[in-house]
Enzyme design. Structure first.
Site, PDB file in Angstrom:
ATOM      1  N   CYS A 291      -5.602   4.493  -4.091  1.00  0.00           N
ATOM      2  CA  CYS A 291      -5.819   3.120  -3.631  1.00  0.00           C
ATOM      3  C   CYS A 291      -7.019   2.429  -4.262  1.00  0.00           C
ATOM      4  O   CYS A 291      -6.879   1.396  -4.931  1.00  0.00           O
ATOM      5  CB  CYS A 291      -6.006   3.123  -2.110  1.00  0.00           C
TER       6      CYS A 291
ATOM      7  N   HIS B 119       1.639   2.352   3.899  1.00  0.00           N
ATOM      8  CA  HIS B 119       0.744   3.509   3.980  1.00  0.00           C
ATOM      9  C   HIS B 119       0.853   4.152   5.362  1.00  0.00           C
ATOM     10  O   HIS B 119       1.135   3.486   6.352  1.00  0.00           O
ATOM     11  CB  HIS B 119      -0.697   3.037   3.727  1.00  0.00           C
TER      12      HIS B 119
ATOM     13  N   LYS C 283       2.055   9.890  -5.244  1.00  0.00           N
ATOM     14  CA  LYS C 283       0.657   9.481  -5.132  1.00  0.00           C
ATOM     15  C   LYS C 283      -0.279  10.660  -5.376  1.00  0.00           C
ATOM     16  O   LYS C 283       0.002  11.778  -4.968  1.00  0.00           O
ATOM     17  CB  LYS C 283       0.423   8.894  -3.734  1.00  0.00           C
TER      18      LYS C 283
ATOM     19  N   HIS D  55     -11.048  -1.574   1.287  1.00  0.00           N
ATOM     20  CA  HIS D  55     -11.160  -0.227   0.711  1.00  0.00           C
ATOM     21  C   HIS D  55     -11.991  -0.164  -0.565  1.00  0.00           C
ATOM     22  O   HIS D  55     -11.737   0.647  -1.461  1.00  0.00           O
ATOM     23  CB  HIS D  55      -9.762   0.355   0.438  1.00  0.00           C
TER      24      HIS D  55
ATOM     25  N   ASP E 287       0.844  -1.193   0.000  1.00  0.00           N
ATOM     26  CA  ASP E 287       0.000   0.000   0.000  1.00  0.00           C
ATOM     27  C   ASP E 287       0.881   1.244   0.000  1.00  0.00           C
ATOM     28  O   ASP E 287       1.553   1.550   0.992  1.00  0.00           O
ATOM     29  CB  ASP E 287      -0.895  -0.019   1.248  1.00  0.00           C
ATOM     30  N   ASP E 288       0.921   1.940  -1.123  1.00  0.00           N
ATOM     31  CA  ASP E 288       1.697   3.173  -1.274  1.00  0.00           C
ATOM     32  C   ASP E 288       3.203   2.930  -1.298  1.00  0.00           C
ATOM     33  O   ASP E 288       3.972   3.810  -0.901  1.00  0.00           O
ATOM     34  CB  ASP E 288       1.388   4.181  -0.162  1.00  0.00           C
TER      35      ASP E 288
ATOM     36  N   ASP F 231      -0.153  -0.647  -4.957  1.00  0.00           N
ATOM     37  CA  ASP F 231      -1.400  -0.121  -5.522  1.00  0.00           C
ATOM     38  C   ASP F 231      -1.221   1.229  -6.189  1.00  0.00           C
ATOM     39  O   ASP F 231      -2.018   1.612  -7.045  1.00  0.00           O
ATOM     40  CB  ASP F 231      -2.492  -0.048  -4.450  1.00  0.00           C
TER      41      ASP F 231
ATOM     42  N   LYS G 178      -6.184  -4.766   3.682  1.00  0.00           N
ATOM     43  CA  LYS G 178      -6.964  -3.554   3.405  1.00  0.00           C
ATOM     44  C   LYS G 178      -7.931  -3.809   2.249  1.00  0.00           C
ATOM     45  O   LYS G 178      -7.511  -4.111   1.133  1.00  0.00           O
ATOM     46  CB  LYS G 178      -6.011  -2.407   3.073  1.00  0.00           C
TER      47      LYS G 178
END
Length: 535
Positions: free
Chosen positions: A65, A226, A313, A122, A27-28, A295, A120
Site C-alpha cells: 500500500c 482491503h 500482494k 497510510h 485498496d488491494d 494500489d 485511507k
C-alpha cells in the site's frame, strides 16, 4: 498543449476551461476484482466508465500500500522519499518525508486548484504534520492506518491472525481535517455506518461545497476491498452464488471470501456512481478526468483474483504489481481514442506526471524534484506509445528483506529481473509459490512474453539461495558472467538491472537493506488480514 491552454511565465498552463481531477484508488483490488474483467462482479459504474474511457492494462504498481501511495503523490521512487514498505505504527521512520513536494502542493502552487482527500492515507502516523491537510489538501476525511473495521472505525495497531482476532482493533481512526470524528464512532454513541459509504458521503459533500468555477482535485482512496472482509447484507445479496477462489482460505472457517470481496467492490462501485452524479449535478462532469486504479494486487488467500497473472500482494509476480486501471470522465470521452485499451507499460510514479501534465503544469519547468514521473498524458490522447524505457520497483519490509523488480529491453528482447519475489510468504509458511514453479528468494531473470508476464519456461537465471548463507553480489555476478546458457543480451540485461537497482538503493533515505538482504527468520510478520463478521 491543448487548444484550451496557454503558458504563463511561472511555467503553468493557463487553462481556458476547468480541468477537474478525480483519482479513485481501490485498496488491494486484484486484476480480476472488477466487472469488466470478471462478469460475476457487480460494478456497473466502473464498467461503464471503463467502456467510455481508456483502459490502462499496462499499469504497474508497488506490491504493497504505502509505497504506491507515495509514488502517486510525489512522482518519486517511494524509497527515495522515505517509504520503503507498508507503514506500520512500529516503523515510524518509514513515513513520507516532508522534504518532497506532493501533487496537491504542486497543484496549489498554480493558484487555481482546491484539493480534497477522502479515505485511507497510510503515509504518516506520528504527527499531524504528516497528514493530508499538511501535504496540500484543503479538506480531508481519512484514517491514518493500514485498514479499519468497516462498521466501527477501529484500526489495527497489532498484527492480526487469519481468524477473527479482537485484539487487532484497539484504536479509533477516523478524522476530518486532523480532528477525530466521533459522530460515526459506535463506541462513544456515534452512528454505526459502513465506512465505504461514509467515504462516499464525504466525497459528495466536498463536491457539493466546491466552487465549480475553480479546478478541483479529489483523491478518493477507498479502504475497500482491503481486509477485514466486511460488507452489509444488501451488498452480499448481490453477490450470492459467486464461487470462492481455489487459493482462498475462507473454507477454513466456512466463509466465502470471494463473495465478500465482490460485495465490497459493489459498495465501492455504488460510491463512484454517487460521485459521478454529484459532478453532473454541479455541471462539472464534462470537465472532469477520472482515473481509477488499485494500489496493488489482491490477496488470493483472502478471496481476490489476480488472473490471468500469478502471485498476490507482497510479491513481485505480475499478480501483485499489475492492477485494474482506466481513465474516463467527460474530459476523456471527447478524446479521439476513447473506448480503447492501452497496453503500454506505465507505473505508479507516472500517475503524478500524467495528472500534473493534464492540470497544465509544464514538465520541463515544474518537474524538478519528481525524477521518476513520466507523463503519458499527451501520448495517451494521441494514441502514441508511452515511451517508458524501464519499470523500476524497489522496496520490501525495512529490516526484514528487500525486494526489487526491473523490466527492461535489450536488443528488442524484453526482460524482467526480480529479487526476493515472495519472501514474506515464505516467512508465513505459504507455499503457493512452489505450486507455480517459482522461487521465493534470490535474483531471477526472465524473458517476457507479449503480455509482459513471465513464462515458466523462460526463466534464464536461478541462483541457488541458502537462507543461512546467501551468496554475495560478487558471487552472483561471477555466476552470471560464466553461465554458458546465457547469451550476451541476457548478461547485459542482468547487468543493466543490477545497475538500475543500485541507483535506486543509492537514493533511498533508509539504505538499510541490500540487493541480497538476509532474511530475518525469527521475525513475526503478519499479512495484515482479519475476517470479522458484520456484527
Amino acid at each position: 498543449l491543448r487548444l484550451d491552454e496557454e503558458v504563463d511565465a511561472a511555467g503553468f498552463g493557463r487553462l481556458r476551461r476547468p480541468r477537474h481531477i478525480v483519482l479513485v484508488l481501490a485498496d488491494d483490488a486484484g486484476f480480476n476484482d472488477v466487472g469488466f474483467h470478471d462478469p460475476d462482479f457487480k460494478t456497473p459504474t466502473l464498467d461503464g466508465l471503463r467502456d467510455e474511457g481508456i483502459e490502462l492494462t499496462g499499469m504497474h504498481v508497488h506490491p504493497t500500500c504505502s509505497p504506491t501511495r507515495a509514488a502517486i503523490l510525489t512522482g518519486n521512487a517511494p524509497e527515495a522519499v522515505g517509504v520503503s514498505g507498508a507503514l506500520t505504527p512500529y516503523d515510524a521512520d518509514n513515513e513520507l518525508t516532508v522534504d518532497v513536494e506532493t501533487l496537491p502542493e504542486l497543484l496549489k502552487a498554480t493558484k487555481r486548484y482546491k484539493n480534497y482527500f477522502v479515505g485511507k492515507w497510510h503515509l504518516g502516523l506520528t504527527s499531524s504534520a504528516l497528514g493530508p491537510n499538511a501535504r496540500g489538501f484543503d479538506r480531508a476525511y481519512y484514517n491514518d492506518g493500514a485498514f479499519v473495521d468497516f462498521f466501527s472505525g477501529q484500526t489495527a495497531f497489532r498484527g492480526c491472525s487469519l481468524l477473527s482476532d479482537p485484539t487487532c482493533y484497539d484504536g479509533y481512526d477516523v478524522k476530518e481535517d486532523g480532528s477525530i470524528d466521533q459522530s460515526v464512532n459506535p463506541a462513544t454513541g456515534g452512528e454505526r455506518v459502513y465506512m465505504t459509504q461514509r467515504s462516499t458521503e464525504k466525497a459528495v459533500q466536498y463536491i457539493q461545497e466546491h466552487d465549480a468555477s475553480k479546478n478541483m482535485f479529489l483523491y478518493l482512496a477507498y479502504n475497500a476491498p482491503h481486509t477485514p472482509l466486511q460488507a452489509p447484507s444488501e451488498l452480499l445479496e448481490r453477490c450470492e452464488g459467486i464461487p470462492d477462489t481455489p487459493e482462498s482460505a475462507g473454507g477454513q472457517i466456512g466463509v466465502n471470501f470471494r463473495q465478500i470481496i465482490c460485495a465490497m467492490m459493489a459498495g465501492l462501485d455504488d460510491g463512484v456512481a454517487e460521485v459521478v452524479a454529484a459532478l453532473k449535478a454541479k455541471d462539472m462532469y464534462e470537465d472532469t478526468l477520472i482515473l481509477f486504479m488499485s494500489d496493488n494486487g489482491g490477496s488470493t488467500f483472502a478471496g481476490s483474483d489476480n488472473g490471468p497473472f500469478a502471485g498476490q500482494k507482497f510479491e513481485l509476480f505480475e499478480g501483485a504489481i499489475r492492477v485494474p486501471a482506466f481513465v474516463s470522465g467527460g474530459a476523456v470521452s471527447s478524446w479521439n481514442n476513447a473506448g480503447r485499451v492501452a497496453g503500454d507499460e506505465v507505473q505508479d510514479t507516472d500517475v503524478f506526471g500524467f495528472l500534473a501534465d493534464y492540470a497544465g503544469v509544464l514538465l520541463h519547468r515544474r518537474f524538478i524534484g519528481h525524477p521518476d514521473a513520466i507523463s503519458f498524458y499527451k501520448r495517451l490522447r494521441l494514441g502514441l506509445p508511452f515511451g517508458r524505457p524501464h519499470v523500476l520497483l524497489y522496496g520490501g519490509l525495512p529490516g526484514l528483506f528487500s525486494q526489487s523488480l526491473i523490466k527492461t529491453t535489450v536488443n528488442g528482447k524484453r526482460y524482467k529481473f526480480v529479487n526476493n519475489p515472495s519472501a514474506i510468504f515464505l516467512l508465513q509458511g505459504n507455499l503457493n509459490f512452489a505450486a507455480r514453479g517459482a522461487k521465493p528468494l534470490g535474483p531471477q531473470l526472465f524473458r517476457l512474453d507479449g503480455g509482459g508476464d513471465e513464462l515458466e519456461e523462460s526463466e534464464l537465471l536461478g541462483i541457488p539461495f541458502d537462507l543461512t548463507a546467501p551468496p554475495s553480489s560478487e558471487d552472483v555476478l561471477q555466476l552470471v558472467l560464466t553461465n554458458p546458457d546465457l547469451d550476451v543480451d541476457d548478461k547485459a540485461a542482468f547487468l543493466l538491472a543490477q545497475g538500475l537497482v543500485a541507483g535506486l538503493q543509492s537514493r533511498a533515505l533508509r539504505p538499510d537493506t541490500t540487493i541480497l538482504d538476509t532474511i530475518a527468520l525469527d521475525a513475526a510478520v503478519s499479512p495484515g488480514f482479519c475476517y470479522l463478521p458484520p456484527d
